[in-house]
Design a protein around this motif. Structure first.
Motif, PDB file in Angstrom:
ATOM      1  N   UNK A  12       0.842  -1.192   0.000  1.00  0.00           N
ATOM      2  CA  UNK A  12       0.000   0.000   0.000  1.00  0.00           C
ATOM      3  C   UNK A  12       0.876   1.241   0.000  1.00  0.00           C
ATOM      4  N   UNK A  13       0.932   1.872  -1.180  1.00  0.00           N
ATOM      5  CA  UNK A  13       1.592   3.163  -1.308  1.00  0.00           C
ATOM      6  C   UNK A  13       3.038   3.163  -0.789  1.00  0.00           C
ATOM      7  N   UNK A  14       3.796   2.218  -1.289  1.00  0.00           N
ATOM      8  CA  UNK A  14       5.187   2.091  -0.833  1.00  0.00           C
ATOM      9  C   UNK A  14       6.059   3.138  -1.517  1.00  0.00           C
ATOM     10  N   UNK A  15       6.818   3.850  -0.677  1.00  0.00           N
ATOM     11  CA  UNK A  15       7.793   4.820  -1.198  1.00  0.00           C
ATOM     12  C   UNK A  15       9.168   4.470  -0.660  1.00  0.00           C
ATOM     13  N   UNK A  16      10.144   4.732  -1.509  1.00  0.00           N
ATOM     14  CA  UNK A  16      11.520   4.518  -1.035  1.00  0.00           C
ATOM     15  C   UNK A  16      12.390   5.625  -1.589  1.00  0.00           C
ATOM     16  N   UNK A  17      12.925   6.442  -0.695  1.00  0.00           N
ATOM     17  CA  UNK A  17      13.814   7.532  -1.096  1.00  0.00           C
ATOM     18  C   UNK A  17      15.238   7.177  -0.696  1.00  0.00           C
ATOM     19  N   UNK A  18      16.158   7.415  -1.598  1.00  0.00           N
ATOM     20  CA  UNK A  18      17.574   7.280  -1.245  1.00  0.00           C
ATOM     21  C   UNK A  18      18.172   8.679  -1.170  1.00  0.00           C
ATOM     22  N   UNK A  19      18.849   8.961  -0.075  1.00  0.00           N
ATOM     23  CA  UNK A  19      19.527  10.249   0.041  1.00  0.00           C
ATOM     24  C   UNK A  19      20.955  10.050  -0.467  1.00  0.00           C
ATOM     25  N   UNK A  20      21.267  10.699  -1.578  1.00  0.00           N
ATOM     26  CA  UNK A  20      22.623  10.604  -2.114  1.00  0.00           C
ATOM     27  C   UNK A  20      23.205  12.013  -2.068  1.00  0.00           C
ATOM     28  N   UNK A  21      24.050  12.250  -1.071  1.00  0.00           N
ATOM     29  CA  UNK A  21      24.609  13.592  -0.898  1.00  0.00           C
ATOM     30  C   UNK A  21      23.479  14.572  -0.619  1.00  0.00           C
ATOM     31  N   UNK A  22      23.353  15.597  -1.467  1.00  0.00           N
ATOM     32  CA  UNK A  22      22.328  16.615  -1.281  1.00  0.00           C
ATOM     33  C   UNK A  22      21.000  16.170  -1.880  1.00  0.00           C
ATOM     34  N   UNK A  23      21.096  15.237  -2.850  1.00  0.00           N
ATOM     35  CA  UNK A  23      19.908  14.881  -3.606  1.00  0.00           C
ATOM     36  C   UNK A  23      19.133  13.729  -2.996  1.00  0.00           C
ATOM     37  N   UNK A  24      17.850  13.689  -3.306  1.00  0.00           N
ATOM     38  CA  UNK A  24      17.013  12.569  -2.902  1.00  0.00           C
ATOM     39  C   UNK A  24      16.575  11.837  -4.172  1.00  0.00           C
ATOM     40  N   UNK A  25      16.930  10.549  -4.257  1.00  0.00           N
ATOM     41  CA  UNK A  25      16.497   9.743  -5.398  1.00  0.00           C
ATOM     42  C   UNK A  25      15.224   9.025  -4.982  1.00  0.00           C
ATOM     43  N   UNK A  26      14.132   9.325  -5.695  1.00  0.00           N
ATOM     44  CA  UNK A  26      12.870   8.662  -5.367  1.00  0.00           C
ATOM     45  C   UNK A  26      12.753   7.406  -6.218  1.00  0.00           C
ATOM     46  N   UNK A  27      13.177   6.268  -5.659  1.00  0.00           N
ATOM     47  CA  UNK A  27      13.211   5.021  -6.419  1.00  0.00           C
ATOM     48  C   UNK A  27      11.810   4.436  -6.535  1.00  0.00           C
ATOM     49  N   UNK A  28      11.017   4.551  -5.471  1.00  0.00           N
ATOM     50  CA  UNK A  28       9.621   4.093  -5.517  1.00  0.00           C
ATOM     51  C   UNK A  28       8.747   5.263  -5.090  1.00  0.00           C
ATOM     52  N   UNK A  29       7.736   5.553  -5.899  1.00  0.00           N
ATOM     53  CA  UNK A  29       6.919   6.739  -5.621  1.00  0.00           C
ATOM     54  C   UNK A  29       5.466   6.355  -5.383  1.00  0.00           C
ATOM     55  N   UNK A  30       5.234   5.437  -4.487  1.00  0.00           N
ATOM     56  CA  UNK A  30       3.869   5.058  -4.181  1.00  0.00           C
ATOM     57  C   UNK A  30       3.417   3.858  -4.991  1.00  0.00           C
ATOM     58  N   UNK A  31       3.868   2.701  -4.603  1.00  0.00           N
ATOM     59  CA  UNK A  31       3.528   1.469  -5.313  1.00  0.00           C
ATOM     60  C   UNK A  31       2.498   0.702  -4.486  1.00  0.00           C
ATOM     61  N   UNK A  32       1.410   0.312  -5.133  1.00  0.00           N
ATOM     62  CA  UNK A  32       0.395  -0.493  -4.443  1.00  0.00           C
ATOM     63  C   UNK A  32      -0.023  -1.654  -5.334  1.00  0.00           C
TER      64      UNK A  32
END
Ligand code: ADP
Ligand code: MG
Lengths: 251, 406
Positions: A12-32
């Motif tokens: 249900x609405x899975x998100x996964x952000x990776x913080x790489x230095x200053x940036x945030x990589x949004x690898x999963x943006x709400x997967x259900x």
């Protein structure tokens, strides 16, 4: 797919952000999505679309930034580290693209590994279960071969046997054929189809659209979101595909 | 937690990686062995210096005339003449804590033999002087009671005197040398003792009967000093007290009146001994500390690297269901086995190397149980800690992070 089937995985609405230095990589943006018992699902998408991240989350190898994940009806988010370890041990079989076998270790010892962390098995039961799993992947005659004495296909079979040995609720495979030649890939596919027919739930990640035709349901990922979720009504037989291959291809 | 399985896993990991295990163990072996060997050598030289100092006679007691005056107050001539031969005789008969006693008077001047002369001094002593100063007659003999009774003109000379007077290689024994125009027959030559730790030539001596020096050379009836030797070093203080009592009675000193003599144990020697021993102890502590730190850092590095290198393995184990505690227990078992085995081999090798040094280089060694225990403990604990710590760090990661670790 029949609605009365048991739900094995409920995302249900899975998100996964990776913080790489200053940036945030949004690898999963709400997967259900939901996956039912006995399904053979391929997850497809371009490289970088978030397939591995999703599968690692399903395998409890990674922790999502937010969202709910129910495995066999239990909320993984609320579990402690130890409970998740036990979950991986009892309910999940994970197959990596790069096999990840223990170095200089025999096939049977590699397959026994998950059961080493399960006190319910004594050494005799452990060995029996490992032999059975290796026979299922066609390596019944290679029990004592060391990981460095085997071909890629054989190593992947050992890895699959290791994923099977604890009789998991779901088998997760991340590009399991990615490192293998066509013939060996088909052999592995034959194996997965056989496991599926035996009633296993399988989630197979691949970037190769051809492989999708051998599974029952296809989920397409793009930019960390589910773009498409289709049922395949014309499942091809991997066995026939293998037989159709020219014999003199790489052996 | 399943101990027997984790034990099996740890054993398998060790057996599957013999080279890595050996290299890790080697770090511990070298750490432990080098500390033990270094300390054995250091401790050995410390003890040999101590024994050299005690050979010089640390149970020596000196009795000097006059009250103890500190701060540069000059002693009057009457103060200088309080020690008599009668004091020596009484002490010799009555003291129970002394093993030897000798009077001492001395006079400086030139010794002449043929065309050679040499400036030194003649010491009037009794036979016990040899024992007190740990001297030995190498050639000829020491004078005896008869020589003392007759104030005989005989002497025993040290190597330096012999070398300077008898330059043509004559045998000194039986020759006649002159001191202040008085002929002395050389009846013995002392065994060479070389220089002492304070840089004095211990062979620059001429010994003669104290009666001869008192009557024939100095014409005095008092002694400049009495040397004595306590039976053991531990009895020095009792001997000093006894000597003081006897001398006070002899000198008829009433209670409350200050001593007109001064009894001391070999102060220079004892103070030198403590200072040498202290600096040696500090040096040893530094050597031990540095070896332990160097050994510890080596072990730390190799353990840390070899466990960190296995982060991927840790991730894989966790991915199939190992809990953090399972991982930690496995690595702890491995680290304990490697560290303890390495430590034990290190102890054997260190002790062996110490004896090797003794055997081949002839250096004195002394293996201290404390250094064995200390180095073993420090190296094992370092090994165990740095085998456990990176494993703990890896076990805290999500399995996928550990698997991806490069
Ligand atoms: N550990 C990580 N740290 C930072 N970024 C990551 C990490 N893992 C994956 N990503 C990023 O997340 C996105 C999805 O990656 P991944 O799930 O591996 O894609 P796929 O398996 O579909 O090729 C990519 O942009 C990738 O760079
Ligand atoms: Mg991937």
């Amino acid at each position: 797919m029949s609605q009365e089937k048991k739900v094995v995985i409920d995302l249900q609405n899975i998100r996964r952000d990776f913080i790489v230095g200053e940036e945030t990589v949004r690898a999963l943006r709400g997967v259900s999505f939901k996956i039912y018992e006995g399904e053979f699902v391929t997850i497809m998408g371009k490289s970088g679309s978030g397939k591995s991240t999703l599968l690692n989350t399903l395998g409890c190898l990674d922790t999502p930034t937010s969202g709910e994940y129910y495995l066999d009806g239990v909320s993984v988010r609320k579990m402690s580290k130890n409970e998740r370890a036990i979950l991986r041990n009892r309910k999940i079989g994970f197959v990596f693209q790069s096999y990840n076998l223990l170095a200089k270790t025999t096939a049977i010892e590699n397959v026994e590994l998950p059961l080493m962390y399960n006190t319910k098995y004594n050494s005799k039961q452990r060995r029996e279960a490992a032999i059975q799993a290796l026979q299922m992947v066609g390596l019944g005659n290679r029990l004592e071969h060391k990981s460095n004495q085997m071909s890629g296909g054989q190593m992947q079979r050992v890895a699959i046997a290791r994923a099977l040995v604890n009789n998991p609720a779901v088998i997760l495979a991340d590009e399991a054929t990615g490192n293998l030649d066509t013939r060996t890939s088909f052999e592995i596919l034959v194996l997965f189809q056989k496991l599926w027919k035996d009633g296993k739930t399988i989630i197979f990640v691949t970037h190769n659209p051809d492989i999708a035709q051998y599974s029952q349901r296809n989920i397409f990922l793009a930019d960390g979101k589910v773009k498409d979720d289709t049922v395949n009504n014309h499942i091809l037989s991997a066995e026939e595909g293998l037989a159709a291959l020219p014999k003199n291809e790489e052996d | 937690m399943n101990w027997s399985n984790l034990f099996k896993i740890a054993l398998k990991a060790i057996a599957n990686n013999k080279l890595r295990t050996f290299l890790t163990m080697l770090g511990i072996i070298i750490g432990v062995a080098s500390v033990i060997t270094m300390l054995a050598i250091g401790q050995g030289s410390k003890q040999s210096i101590q024994s050299q100092i005690s050979k010089m006679g640390s149970n020596m007691i000196m009795i000097m005339p006059g009250a103890e005056r500190r701060g540069g107050v000059r002693m009057g001539s009457s103060d200088m003449q309080t020690l008599k031969i009668s004091d020596y005789n009484t002490l010799k008969e009555e003291c129970t804590y002394l093993s030897a006693i000798s009077p001492s008077v001395s006079s400086g001047g030139q010794f002449i033999f043929g065309g050679n002369n040499y400036s030194s001094s003649i010491s009037g002593v009794s036979q016990d002087y040899l024992k007190i100063r740990q001297l030995e007659v190498e050639d000829g003999e020491m004078f005896d009671d008869t020589d003392i009774a007759q104030s005989a003109k005989v002497c025993v000379i040290g190597k330096t005197i012999a070398d300077n007077l008898f330059t043509a290689g004559e045998n000194p024994v039986g020759q006649i040398i002159r001191f202040k125009n008085m002929p002395f027959t050389v009846i013995g030559v002392l065994k060479s003792k070389g220089y002492n730790t304070m840089g004095q030539d211990q062979d620059d001596v001429v010994l003669a009967p104290f009666t001869t020096v008192m009557k024939r050379i100095l014409s005095v009836n008092y002694l400049s000093m009495i040397y004595a030797s306590a039976i053991t070093e531990g009895q020095t203080q009792e001997a000093i007290n006894e000597i003081s009592d006897i001398l006070r009675t002899n000198h008829k000193l009433q209670d409350g009146k200050a001593d007109n003599f001064n009894v001391r144990s070999q102060e220079e020697l004892s103070s030198m001994m403590t200072s040498t021993t202290t600096s040696m102890t500090i040096l040893l502590a530094c050597v031990a500390g540095i070896s332990l730190i160097v050994g510890g850092i080596g072990i730390m590095n190799i353990m840390y690297v070899s466990v960190t290198e296995r982060t991927k393995e840790i991730g894989l184990r966790m991915s199939v269901g190992a809990r953090g505690l399972d991982i930690l227990t496995q690595f702890l078992i491995e680290a304990v086995m490697i560290s303890i085995t390495g430590g034990l081999i290190g102890v054997l090798l260190g002790v062996g190397a110490a004896y090797g040094v003794k055997f081949f280089a002839g250096w004195p060694i002394a293996i201290q149980p404390m250094s064995v225990i200390l180095s073993f403990a420090v190296c094992s604990i370092t090994g165990i800690f740095f085998g456990w710590y990176p494993a703990k760090k890896a076990a805290n990661l999500d399995p996928i992070e550990a698997i991806r670790y490069e």
